[in-house]
Write a protein that holds these residues in place. Structure first.
Motif, PDB file in Angstrom:
ATOM      1  N   ASP A  17      33.520  42.198  34.163  1.00 56.61           N
ATOM      2  CA  ASP A  17      33.795  42.299  35.592  1.00 56.61           C
ATOM      3  C   ASP A  17      35.243  42.770  35.775  1.00 56.61           C
ATOM      4  O   ASP A  17      36.173  41.975  35.757  1.00 56.61           O
ATOM      5  CB  ASP A  17      33.575  40.926  36.245  1.00 56.61           C
ATOM      6  CG  ASP A  17      33.764  40.959  37.756  1.00 56.61           C
ATOM      7  OD1 ASP A  17      34.424  41.898  38.258  1.00 56.61           O
ATOM      8  OD2 ASP A  17      33.271  40.045  38.416  1.00 56.61           O
ATOM      9  N   ARG A  18      35.393  44.099  35.925  1.00 54.35           N
ATOM     10  CA  ARG A  18      36.758  44.654  35.946  1.00 54.35           C
ATOM     11  C   ARG A  18      37.562  44.191  37.149  1.00 54.35           C
ATOM     12  O   ARG A  18      38.772  43.970  37.051  1.00 54.35           O
ATOM     13  CB  ARG A  18      36.736  46.176  35.843  1.00 54.35           C
ATOM     14  CG  ARG A  18      35.895  46.881  36.891  1.00 54.35           C
ATOM     15  CD  ARG A  18      35.621  48.327  36.532  1.00 54.35           C
ATOM     16  NE  ARG A  18      36.858  49.076  36.392  1.00 54.35           N
ATOM     17  CZ  ARG A  18      37.048  50.020  35.472  1.00 54.35           C
ATOM     18  NH1 ARG A  18      36.093  50.315  34.632  1.00 54.35           N
ATOM     19  NH2 ARG A  18      38.180  50.657  35.414  1.00 54.35           N
ATOM     20  N   GLN A  19      36.894  44.018  38.313  1.00 58.09           N
ATOM     21  CA  GLN A  19      37.642  43.590  39.507  1.00 58.09           C
ATOM     22  C   GLN A  19      38.191  42.177  39.315  1.00 58.09           C
ATOM     23  O   GLN A  19      39.332  41.884  39.671  1.00 58.09           O
ATOM     24  CB  GLN A  19      36.764  43.630  40.764  1.00 58.09           C
ATOM     25  CG  GLN A  19      36.032  44.938  40.996  1.00 58.09           C
ATOM     26  CD  GLN A  19      36.941  46.156  41.058  1.00 58.09           C
ATOM     27  OE1 GLN A  19      38.143  46.038  41.313  1.00 58.09           O
ATOM     28  NE2 GLN A  19      36.384  47.323  40.815  1.00 58.09           N
ATOM     29  N   THR A  20      37.345  41.297  38.740  1.00 59.24           N
ATOM     30  CA  THR A  20      37.796  39.920  38.516  1.00 59.24           C
ATOM     31  C   THR A  20      38.915  39.880  37.476  1.00 59.24           C
ATOM     32  O   THR A  20      39.900  39.153  37.643  1.00 59.24           O
ATOM     33  CB  THR A  20      36.611  39.034  38.106  1.00 59.24           C
ATOM     34  OG1 THR A  20      35.758  38.884  39.243  1.00 59.24           O
ATOM     35  CG2 THR A  20      37.058  37.660  37.638  1.00 59.24           C
TER      36      THR A  20
ATOM     37  N   MET B  32      37.605  39.229  46.537  1.00 59.22           N
ATOM     38  CA  MET B  32      37.608  40.097  45.351  1.00 59.22           C
ATOM     39  C   MET B  32      36.847  39.479  44.178  1.00 59.22           C
ATOM     40  O   MET B  32      36.458  40.178  43.252  1.00 59.22           O
ATOM     41  CB  MET B  32      39.050  40.386  44.894  1.00 59.22           C
ATOM     42  CG  MET B  32      39.822  41.356  45.757  1.00 59.22           C
ATOM     43  SD  MET B  32      39.048  42.978  45.873  1.00 59.22           S
ATOM     44  CE  MET B  32      38.266  42.836  47.436  1.00 59.22           C
ATOM     45  N   GLY B  33      36.645  38.166  44.206  1.00 58.04           N
ATOM     46  CA  GLY B  33      35.909  37.498  43.130  1.00 58.04           C
ATOM     47  C   GLY B  33      34.473  37.175  43.524  1.00 58.04           C
ATOM     48  O   GLY B  33      33.790  36.470  42.795  1.00 58.04           O
ATOM     49  N   ILE B  34      34.001  37.660  44.676  1.00 57.27           N
ATOM     50  CA  ILE B  34      32.660  37.305  45.170  1.00 57.27           C
ATOM     51  C   ILE B  34      31.689  38.464  44.962  1.00 57.27           C
ATOM     52  O   ILE B  34      31.867  39.535  45.534  1.00 57.27           O
ATOM     53  CB  ILE B  34      32.728  36.889  46.654  1.00 57.27           C
ATOM     54  CG1 ILE B  34      33.645  35.668  46.742  1.00 57.27           C
ATOM     55  CG2 ILE B  34      31.316  36.660  47.225  1.00 57.27           C
ATOM     56  CD1 ILE B  34      33.115  34.475  47.396  1.00 57.27           C
ATOM     57  N   THR B  35      30.663  38.207  44.125  1.00 48.83           N
ATOM     58  CA  THR B  35      29.785  39.293  43.682  1.00 48.83           C
ATOM     59  C   THR B  35      28.355  39.165  44.187  1.00 48.83           C
ATOM     60  O   THR B  35      27.492  39.918  43.766  1.00 48.83           O
ATOM     61  CB  THR B  35      29.756  39.339  42.145  1.00 48.83           C
ATOM     62  OG1 THR B  35      29.412  38.044  41.669  1.00 48.83           O
ATOM     63  CG2 THR B  35      31.100  39.737  41.582  1.00 48.83           C
ATOM     64  N   GLY B  65      36.547  48.626  54.496  1.00 50.04           N
ATOM     65  CA  GLY B  65      35.629  49.085  53.458  1.00 50.04           C
ATOM     66  C   GLY B  65      35.688  48.290  52.163  1.00 50.04           C
ATOM     67  O   GLY B  65      34.946  48.553  51.224  1.00 50.04           O
ATOM     68  N   ILE B  66      36.591  47.321  52.108  1.00 45.07           N
ATOM     69  CA  ILE B  66      36.818  46.572  50.874  1.00 45.07           C
ATOM     70  C   ILE B  66      35.723  45.528  50.665  1.00 45.07           C
ATOM     71  O   ILE B  66      35.379  45.167  49.546  1.00 45.07           O
ATOM     72  CB  ILE B  66      38.208  45.888  50.931  1.00 45.07           C
ATOM     73  CG1 ILE B  66      39.297  46.963  51.021  1.00 45.07           C
ATOM     74  CG2 ILE B  66      38.442  44.969  49.753  1.00 45.07           C
ATOM     75  CD1 ILE B  66      40.647  46.448  51.441  1.00 45.07           C
ATOM     76  N   VAL B  67      35.191  45.031  51.798  1.00 46.51           N
ATOM     77  CA  VAL B  67      34.168  43.992  51.757  1.00 46.51           C
ATOM     78  C   VAL B  67      32.918  44.561  52.414  1.00 46.51           C
ATOM     79  O   VAL B  67      33.015  45.344  53.361  1.00 46.51           O
ATOM     80  CB  VAL B  67      34.696  42.740  52.507  1.00 46.51           C
ATOM     81  CG1 VAL B  67      33.571  41.848  52.982  1.00 46.51           C
ATOM     82  CG2 VAL B  67      35.662  41.955  51.625  1.00 46.51           C
ATOM     83  N   TYR B  84      33.139  50.840  47.032  1.00 49.67           N
ATOM     84  CA  TYR B  84      34.507  51.175  47.408  1.00 49.67           C
ATOM     85  C   TYR B  84      35.457  50.948  46.234  1.00 49.67           C
ATOM     86  O   TYR B  84      36.330  51.769  45.937  1.00 49.67           O
ATOM     87  CB  TYR B  84      34.926  50.327  48.617  1.00 49.67           C
ATOM     88  CG  TYR B  84      36.376  50.483  48.973  1.00 49.67           C
ATOM     89  CD1 TYR B  84      36.797  51.499  49.822  1.00 49.67           C
ATOM     90  CD2 TYR B  84      37.334  49.617  48.449  1.00 49.67           C
ATOM     91  CE1 TYR B  84      38.144  51.645  50.138  1.00 49.67           C
ATOM     92  CE2 TYR B  84      38.670  49.756  48.757  1.00 49.67           C
ATOM     93  CZ  TYR B  84      39.077  50.775  49.597  1.00 49.67           C
ATOM     94  OH  TYR B  84      40.399  50.915  49.896  1.00 49.67           O
ATOM     95  N   LEU B  85      35.280  49.811  45.547  1.00 49.74           N
ATOM     96  CA  LEU B  85      36.207  49.452  44.471  1.00 49.74           C
ATOM     97  C   LEU B  85      36.047  50.379  43.263  1.00 49.74           C
ATOM     98  O   LEU B  85      37.035  50.723  42.608  1.00 49.74           O
ATOM     99  CB  LEU B  85      36.011  47.982  44.072  1.00 49.74           C
ATOM    100  CG  LEU B  85      36.370  47.001  45.197  1.00 49.74           C
ATOM    101  CD1 LEU B  85      35.834  45.605  44.906  1.00 49.74           C
ATOM    102  CD2 LEU B  85      37.885  46.953  45.419  1.00 49.74           C
TER     103      LEU B  85
END
Lengths: 148, 175
Positions: A17-20, B32-35, B65-67, B84-85
């Motif tokens: 998980d690159r973002q994490t 950012m940690g929520i998938t 656009g980040i979420v 987006y990321l």
């Protein structure tokens, strides 16, 4: 919060998980305890995050310490803490979350060898909360080293 | 020596990652940690703020656009916007590496992929059994290897997107 495969012993771990990993690196860099963070193989393809603990925080006898972090897109993870001592021995332990036939999905590999595993309960599985718990635990370890 | 506690109760009311961060930064970092789709109230719990504040900031992050937002469900659910990321990661690669470097890296990744295919005698990492090994260490090693294999396949696509961006001067579509 993260996907939770329903069949415990099948399935695939998913890519790193690159973002994490990037999020954790950003926070680790603000920690006084952490001297340096490095991505393996590099920051374009973060697979493994190394955090070097500042050796100056330890009493004599501990020459280096590091935390190796993997986080998978399935919400599974591994945090491996390794101390290298002056006599070349290691003191290590590991916080893991992954399916396995022996322990709970979240489990802890006991120091000093990180072989024996016991179930672990965490109040939150969010990467930032997991990271905070583990840094608190490492801080406790450093404190107990000074008290001896 | 006192026994090592792997999950100590935090002595402070603030968790260590929250220190020095304002509400917006905390909501952003938690997102950012929520998938997977998650209600604002759960995100507020981790971010240590009111559900209303979390919702306000999440809606703003969604506009940026980040979420991404799922408004079909009740309550409304949020998660980080992977598309987006990924575009942001590809843009950074396009920005910092030359087209030659990108092509070179893709061919290295293709070799790595071939190595994994040989090692596990399969072309699809999801076909490999990972979690039913006898030894815990074997599970662990296999998990890391198969995950990296997945990662290699994904990164080949990411570098492909980066190459397109680099060749089109940062645009997805040629001018």
């Amino acid at each position: 919060m993260g996907p939770d495969p329903t069949t415990p012993n099948s399935g695939s771990p998913g890519p790193p998980d690159r973002q994490t990993l990037q999020l954790l690196a950003r926070h680790l860099r603000t920690e006084a305890l952490i001297a340096e963070t490095k991505f393996d193989p590099d920051s374009y393809e973060p697979r493994l995050l190394h955090a070097l603990v500042d050796a100056g925080q330890y009493p004599e006898g501990v020459v280096a310490a590091r935390l190796d972090i993997r986080w998978f897109t399935t919400g599974d993870f591994s945090f491996h803490y390794v101390e290298t001592h002056e006599d070349e021995s290691r003191w290590e332990c590991r916080w893991d979350r992954h399916p396995n036939p022996h322990n709970a999905r979240v489990h802890f590999h006991q120091p000093p060898t990180a072989v024996e595993a016991t179930d672990l309960s965490l109040s939150s599985r969010h990467p930032l909360d997991v990271y905070s718990t583990i840094l608190d635990a490492i801080e406790g370890r450093i404190q107990s080293l000074w008290e001896n | 020596m006192t026994e090592f506690d792997p999950a100590p109760e935090s002595p402070a009311t603030e968790r260590r990652w929250q220190q020095g961060e304002d509400t917006f930064s905390r909501v952003y970092d938690v997102a950012m940690g929520i998938t997977s789709p998650t209600p604002a109230a759960e995100i507020a719990d981790v971010a240590d703020c009111s559900p209303n504040a979390a919702k306000k900031h999440l809606d703003r992050l969604a506009k940026m656009g980040i979420v991404s937002v799922n408004r079909d469900g009740r309550p409304v659910q949020y998660e980080r916007n992977e598309g987006y990321l990924e575009w942001q990661d590809a843009s950074r690669i396009a920005d910092e590496l030359t087209v030659e470097e990108i092509i070179e890296r893709v061919s290295e990744l293709e070799e790595e992929r071939a190595d994994y295919e040989d090692e596990f005698d399969a072309t699809d990492p999801t076909a490999v059994s990972v979690y039913d090994q006898d030894s815990h260490e074997a599970i662990h090693d296999r998990m890391a290897a198969v995950s990296e294999w997945h990662g290699v396949i994904r990164d080949i696509r990411l570098y492909e997107l980066a190459r397109q961006l680099a060749e089109n001067d940062g645009h997805l579509i040629p001018a």
